[in-house]
Design an enzyme around this catalytic site. Structure first.
Site, short mmCIF file in Angstrom:
data_model
loop_
_atom_site.label_atom_id
_atom_site.label_comp_id
_atom_site.label_asym_id
_atom_site.label_seq_id
_atom_site.Cartn_x
_atom_site.Cartn_y
_atom_site.Cartn_z
N CYS A 30 -2.09 9.38 2.50
CA CYS A 30 -1.65 8.78 1.23
C CYS A 30 -2.51 9.22 0.05
O CYS A 30 -2.03 9.32 -1.06
CB CYS A 30 -1.67 7.26 1.34
SG CYS A 30 -3.25 6.64 1.91
N GLU A 70 0.88 -1.18 0.00
CA GLU A 70 0.00 0.00 0.00
C GLU A 70 0.91 1.22 0.00
O GLU A 70 1.41 1.62 1.05
CB GLU A 70 -0.91 -0.02 1.24
CG GLU A 70 -1.96 -1.11 1.22
CD GLU A 70 -3.14 -0.78 0.30
OE1 GLU A 70 -3.35 0.42 -0.03
OE2 GLU A 70 -3.85 -1.71 -0.10
P1 NAD Z 1 7.26 4.97 7.83
O1 NAD Z 1 8.51 5.76 7.80
O2 NAD Z 1 6.51 4.81 9.10
O3 NAD Z 1 7.63 3.55 7.22
C1 NAD Z 1 6.67 2.53 7.09
C2 NAD Z 1 7.18 1.28 7.75
O4 NAD Z 1 8.35 0.83 7.06
C3 NAD Z 1 7.56 1.49 9.20
O5 NAD Z 1 6.99 0.46 9.99
C4 NAD Z 1 9.07 1.43 9.18
O6 NAD Z 1 9.63 0.91 10.37
C5 NAD Z 1 9.35 0.52 8.01
N1 NAD Z 1 10.65 0.79 7.40
C6 NAD Z 1 11.22 2.00 7.20
N2 NAD Z 1 12.43 1.85 6.61
C7 NAD Z 1 12.61 0.53 6.45
C8 NAD Z 1 13.66 -0.27 5.89
N3 NAD Z 1 14.76 0.28 5.39
N4 NAD Z 1 13.51 -1.61 5.89
C9 NAD Z 1 12.41 -2.17 6.39
N5 NAD Z 1 11.39 -1.47 6.93
C10 NAD Z 1 11.49 -0.15 6.96
O7 NAD Z 1 6.20 5.53 6.82
P2 NAD Z 1 6.43 6.31 5.46
O8 NAD Z 1 7.01 5.40 4.45
O9 NAD Z 1 7.05 7.64 5.67
O10 NAD Z 1 4.89 6.54 5.11
C11 NAD Z 1 4.51 7.51 4.20
C12 NAD Z 1 4.34 6.87 2.83
O11 NAD Z 1 3.38 5.83 2.92
C13 NAD Z 1 3.80 7.83 1.81
O12 NAD Z 1 4.40 7.55 0.57
C14 NAD Z 1 2.32 7.49 1.77
O13 NAD Z 1 1.69 7.85 0.57
C15 NAD Z 1 2.35 6.02 1.98
N6 NAD Z 1 1.11 5.58 2.57
C16 NAD Z 1 0.31 4.77 1.84
C17 NAD Z 1 -0.91 4.37 2.36
C18 NAD Z 1 -1.83 3.47 1.61
O14 NAD Z 1 -2.78 2.99 2.21
N7 NAD Z 1 -1.62 3.21 0.34
C19 NAD Z 1 -1.28 4.79 3.63
C20 NAD Z 1 -0.41 5.58 4.35
C21 NAD Z 1 0.78 5.99 3.82
#
Ligand code: NAD
Length: 491
Positions: A258, A223
């Site tokens: 998102c 997602e």
């Molecule tokens: P985040 O930084 O919380 O990361 C998401 C998860 O990935 C966390 O649990 C984190 O610990 C893990 N993570 C981070 N780096 C990692 C790595 N190198 N290896 C393994 N795991 C790792 O969240 P984010 O990515 O900043 O979230 C924002 C993004 O998510 C935006 O692009 C947004 O559009 C997208 N998003 C999508 C949805 C959807 O439903 N499609 C919903 C919310 C957010």
């Protein structure tokens, strides 16, 4: 004595992850998670947690994001209550094998599709809706009869601790677990073999998840996000449109959503009118000094604050700010900011904004907006405000996006009868309602036969008569079948 949280923090490495998965595999193998009763008990447990810990939830969401209480209720807490209710109401129906027709080759027989749980699953959650986006996939995993490990985001630590502290009080700990942590802990989890990984977050990490999953041929739901466009036609109810745009951008976690409108496309002639309407609505919603408004979430942390100010401070971009741009670095607020015609090659026009900045792109004709959208990666959502049915139809036909919403923003994801997920760069797979159940199920094909109706023509030796009959049967030709049965033409 160290509590579970301390132990988890101290030594959640590869060995700890392996032993956790092993434990959950034993639970899954016992078969207990497959029963309807077990699933219902867990879903009721989650629902009870939400009702009993509502105040704590409002508090942690405020700690993590200064989320206004109303927003927490509308976009997180009540959504989870609804997801539990929906699953509890329909679970029996979802679990029921689906009878399907047979074919001439399988006659006589009966066929059905049996939904079976995949096994031991992993949910990795992001920080922006730290409660909803963590527990909603878990609800799907449980409804489908799986064991599940939830890894909340370290960027929303208060909500992450909430899960660690409370979830175990309401669900079966032998099958449902929480692991807190950041990259190291998630990497340790990713080294294990899972039966499904459900990841919500950015595409860069999405690639890491998919690569790790590929090693074990583990299926994934990703997602992700992207730049969701919003097209505004001139012939609309502008007051309603402006309210819905402002609510979907700044009134929904301050753009950290998102499916937040990432940029607007409108015509050169209509831009000024639209901008006036947006400014008026912003003032109505958040007052003359929006930095002081209590009705807006803050930027999640200083890294994201710095990222957003970098987008604004780029050469040739800051001069394009036509509204807002004020900052309060200490409190992590940037006022609602509108930019007009930022350069196409600027970062703000190429990266997902995920914050309170809204660029407006102008085109000569509203139809030109389709090319602007289709020249970019496929977004998670695409919006259009128009009264023109022809334009609306054209938009649905030509724009590829995870979801499309006409004359509003964001609310399509509140309809659990619609799948929620991306396409291309915005993700793969979907969930919500029955789609969540399906995301965590394998659809097993089951065909039942008795010992009657054993047609000799399918077995060797293959005579020309058998061949003719088989061919006619396969082609569904009644005439051919009759001819073959009467032995015409003679060989
Ligand atoms: P985040 O930084 O919380 O990361 C998401 C998860 O990935 C966390 O649990 C984190 O610990 C893990 N993570 C981070 N780096 C990692 C790595 N190198 N290896 C393994 N795991 C790792 O969240 P984010 O990515 O900043 O979230 C924002 C993004 O998510 C935006 O692009 C947004 O559009 C997208 N998003 C999508 C949805 C959807 O439903 N499609 C919903 C919310 C957010």
């Amino acid at each position: 004595m160290a509590n579970e949280k301390d132990l988890n923090k101290q030594r959640f490495d590869r060995e700890a992850a392996a032993s956790l998965v092993k434990e959950l595999r034993t639970t899954f193998a016992s078969g207990k998670t497959k029963s309807y009763e077990w699933r219902v008990a867990q879903l009721k447990g989650i629902a009870r947690m939400v009702y009993e810990k509502e105040n704590e939830l409002v508090e942690v969401l405020h700690k993590d994001l200064s989320k206004p209480e109303t927003e927490s209720h509308v976009t997180e807490i009540s959504m989870v209550k609804t997801a539990c209710k929906h699953a509890l109401k329909d679970l029996k129906k979802w679990m029921k094998p689906e009878k399907v027709n047979g074919s001439i080759l399988t006659f006589p027989s009966s066929s059905e599709i049996v939904s079976e749980p995949l096994g031991v699953t992993l949910v990795i959650a992001p920080w922006n809706y730290p409660f909803l986006l963590a527990i909603d996939p878990v609800i799907g995993a449980i409804a489908a009869g799986n064991c599940v490990v939830l890894k909340p985001s370290e960027i929303s630590p208060a909500t992450s601790s909430f899960f660690m502290e409370f979830l175990k009080e309401y669900v079966d700990r032998s099958a449902i677990r929480v692991v807190e942590g950041a990259v190291d802990e998630t990497s340790a989890l990713l080294e294990q073999k899972w039966d499904k990984i459900f990841y919500t977050g950015n595409g860069k990490v999405g690639r890491i998840i998919m690569a790790a999953a590929a090693k074990h041929l583990t299926p994934v739901v990703l997602e992700l996000g992207g730049k969701s466009p919003l097209v505004v036609d001139a012939n609309i109810n502008l007051q309603v449109a402006a309210r819905r745009i402002v609510a979907g951008k700044w009134g929904s976690n301050n753009g950290q959503t998102c499916v937040s409108p990432d940029y607007i496309i409108t015509t050169k002639t209509f831009a000024a009118t639209l901008i006036d309407a947006l400014k008026n609505t912003l003032e109505q919603f958040f007052g003359k000094d929006p930095l002081q408004s209590k009705d807006m979430s803050r930027i999640v942390n200083s890294n994201h604050f710095a990222r957003l100010t970098r987008l604004l401070d780029e050469d040739n971009v800051s001069s394009k700010i036509i509204h807002g741009g004020e900052r309060d670095e200490k409190r992590l607020y940037i006022s609602p900011t509108i930019l007009l015609d930022a350069p196409e090659d600027s970062q703000i026009m190429n990266e997902e904004i995920f914050g309170p900045l809204l660029p407006i792109v102008t085109v000569d004709k509203v139809e030109d907006s389709f090319d602007v959208i289709n020249s970019r990666s496929k977004p998670l959502a695409a919006y259009i405000f128009t009264n023109d049915k022809r334009l609306e139809g054209e938009f649905v036909r030509t724009v590829s996006a995870g979801g499309i919403l006409i004359n509003d923003t964001i609310i399509h994801l509140a309809n659990a009868n619609l799948p929620f997920g991306g396409v291309g760069e915005s993700g793969t797979g979907s969930y919500h309602g029955k789609f969540s159940f399906e995301a965590f199920s394998h659809k097993k094909a089951v065909l039942h036969r008795g010992f009657g109706g054993d047609a000799p023509m399918r077995y060797p030796p293959y005579t020309p008569a058998k061949q003719r009959l088989l061919k006619a049967l396969l082609e569904g030709s009644i005439y051919g079948i009759i001819l073959a049965l009467i032995g015409w033409p003679r060989a």
